[in-house]
Motif scaffolding. Structure first.
Motif, short mmCIF file in Angstrom:
data_model
loop_
_atom_site.label_atom_id
_atom_site.label_comp_id
_atom_site.label_asym_id
_atom_site.label_seq_id
_atom_site.Cartn_x
_atom_site.Cartn_y
_atom_site.Cartn_z
N UNK A 1 0.82 -1.21 0.00
CA UNK A 1 0.00 0.00 0.00
C UNK A 1 0.86 1.26 0.00
N UNK A 2 2.03 1.21 -0.54
CA UNK A 2 2.99 2.29 -0.66
C UNK A 2 3.72 2.55 0.66
N UNK A 3 3.06 3.11 1.66
CA UNK A 3 3.74 3.42 2.92
C UNK A 3 3.68 2.29 3.94
N UNK A 4 2.88 1.29 3.66
CA UNK A 4 2.74 0.16 4.58
C UNK A 4 2.26 -1.04 3.78
N UNK A 5 2.23 -2.19 4.43
CA UNK A 5 1.71 -3.40 3.81
C UNK A 5 0.41 -3.79 4.51
N UNK A 6 -0.58 -4.12 3.69
CA UNK A 6 -1.82 -4.67 4.23
C UNK A 6 -1.72 -6.19 4.09
N UNK A 7 -2.30 -6.92 5.02
CA UNK A 7 -2.19 -8.38 5.04
C UNK A 7 -3.57 -9.02 5.03
N UNK A 8 -3.65 -10.18 4.37
CA UNK A 8 -4.88 -10.96 4.31
C UNK A 8 -4.52 -12.44 4.31
N UNK A 9 -5.50 -13.27 4.59
CA UNK A 9 -5.33 -14.73 4.56
C UNK A 9 -6.14 -15.26 3.39
N UNK A 10 -5.47 -15.98 2.51
CA UNK A 10 -6.16 -16.58 1.38
C UNK A 10 -6.94 -17.80 1.87
N UNK A 11 -8.24 -17.86 1.51
CA UNK A 11 -9.06 -18.98 1.98
C UNK A 11 -9.54 -19.86 0.84
N UNK A 12 -9.13 -19.56 -0.40
CA UNK A 12 -9.55 -20.33 -1.57
C UNK A 12 -10.64 -19.61 -2.33
N UNK A 13 -10.89 -20.07 -3.55
CA UNK A 13 -11.95 -19.48 -4.37
C UNK A 13 -11.74 -18.01 -4.66
N UNK A 14 -10.47 -17.58 -4.73
CA UNK A 14 -10.10 -16.17 -4.93
C UNK A 14 -10.66 -15.26 -3.85
N UNK A 15 -10.81 -15.80 -2.63
CA UNK A 15 -11.28 -15.01 -1.50
C UNK A 15 -10.22 -14.93 -0.40
N UNK A 16 -10.27 -13.82 0.33
CA UNK A 16 -9.39 -13.61 1.47
C UNK A 16 -10.21 -13.16 2.66
N UNK A 17 -9.63 -13.34 3.83
CA UNK A 17 -10.16 -12.75 5.06
C UNK A 17 -9.11 -11.76 5.51
N UNK A 18 -9.56 -10.55 5.83
CA UNK A 18 -8.63 -9.52 6.29
C UNK A 18 -9.27 -8.70 7.38
N UNK A 19 -8.42 -7.99 8.11
CA UNK A 19 -8.82 -7.19 9.27
C UNK A 19 -8.41 -5.76 9.00
N UNK A 20 -9.38 -4.85 9.04
CA UNK A 20 -9.07 -3.46 8.72
C UNK A 20 -10.03 -2.53 9.46
N UNK A 21 -9.61 -1.28 9.65
CA UNK A 21 -10.52 -0.29 10.22
C UNK A 21 -11.65 0.01 9.23
N UNK A 22 -12.68 0.71 9.68
CA UNK A 22 -13.86 0.93 8.84
C UNK A 22 -13.57 1.53 7.47
N UNK A 23 -12.62 2.45 7.38
CA UNK A 23 -12.33 3.07 6.09
C UNK A 23 -11.39 2.22 5.24
N UNK A 24 -10.92 1.10 5.77
CA UNK A 24 -10.06 0.20 5.01
C UNK A 24 -8.64 0.68 4.85
N UNK A 25 -8.27 1.75 5.50
CA UNK A 25 -6.93 2.31 5.37
C UNK A 25 -6.22 2.23 6.72
N UNK A 26 -5.06 2.85 6.82
CA UNK A 26 -4.34 2.88 8.10
C UNK A 26 -5.25 3.54 9.13
N UNK A 27 -5.34 2.95 10.29
CA UNK A 27 -6.20 3.50 11.33
C UNK A 27 -5.39 4.21 12.39
#
Length: 157
Positions: free
Chosen positions: A18-44
């Motif tokens: 994400x340029x200034x930081x890395x966002x992380x997710x877990x791949x669960x299959x079927x081209x889907x991921x689970x991720x944890x983020x603040x409401x706006x989806x950006x750095x909180x």
């Protein structure tokens, strides 16, 4: 990473630049991921809570570069892939405390994969801050010595 060559396995960690930081997710299959983020989806910086979401990987990645990065496999034994996926999916929809340095998206994915919440980004930032703080203190000490050397001479007379 070229979408046509995307070869993640369920349970793999996905690092998104994400340029200034890395966002992380877990791949669960079927081209889907689970991720944890603040409401706006950006750095909180101002949000005390984040949400665990299940999304298509391409919606999370957007136009950013990304890669499979099971970054701590050499340090910790990963849990079984089916358990990683089951636990990640079970957390979808939860609102959890979010803190940039103590409980962020990288802490979340490493906890799910390894059972240990760890953020290499935070560790690297802390090392950099320590180095900068050390340099800053040395610089301030040097300034103090410079500006007070004449005063010290006067006091000794």
């Amino acid at each position: 990473m070229d979408p046509k060559k995307f070869d993640a396995e369920p349970g793999d960690l996905i690092e998104i630049d994400r340029w200034m930081y890395q966002h992380w997710a877990i791949y669960i299959g079927g081209e889907e991921v689970v991720n944890f983020a603040p409401p706006n989806g950006d750095i909180a910086l101002e949000h005390p809570k984040g949400q665990v979401k299940r999304e298509k990987i391409w919606e999370v990645v957007g136009n950013d570069k990304f890669k499979i990065n099971n970054l701590l496999d050499d340090k910790y034994q990963p849990r079984e892939r089916d358990i990683i996926v089951k636990d990640a999916v079970r957390m979808v929809g939860l609102e959890l405390p979010y803190h940039l340095t103590f409980c962020n998206c990288e802490h979340f994915v490493t906890y799910i994969r390894y059972g240990i919440p760890e953020s290499t980004q935070v560790a690297e930032a802390a090392k950099t801050a320590d180095r900068l703080l050390g340099v800053g203190i040395s610089f301030l000490d040097a300034l103090n010595d410079f500006f007070h050397k004449d005063a010290n001479k006067e006091e000794r007379r």
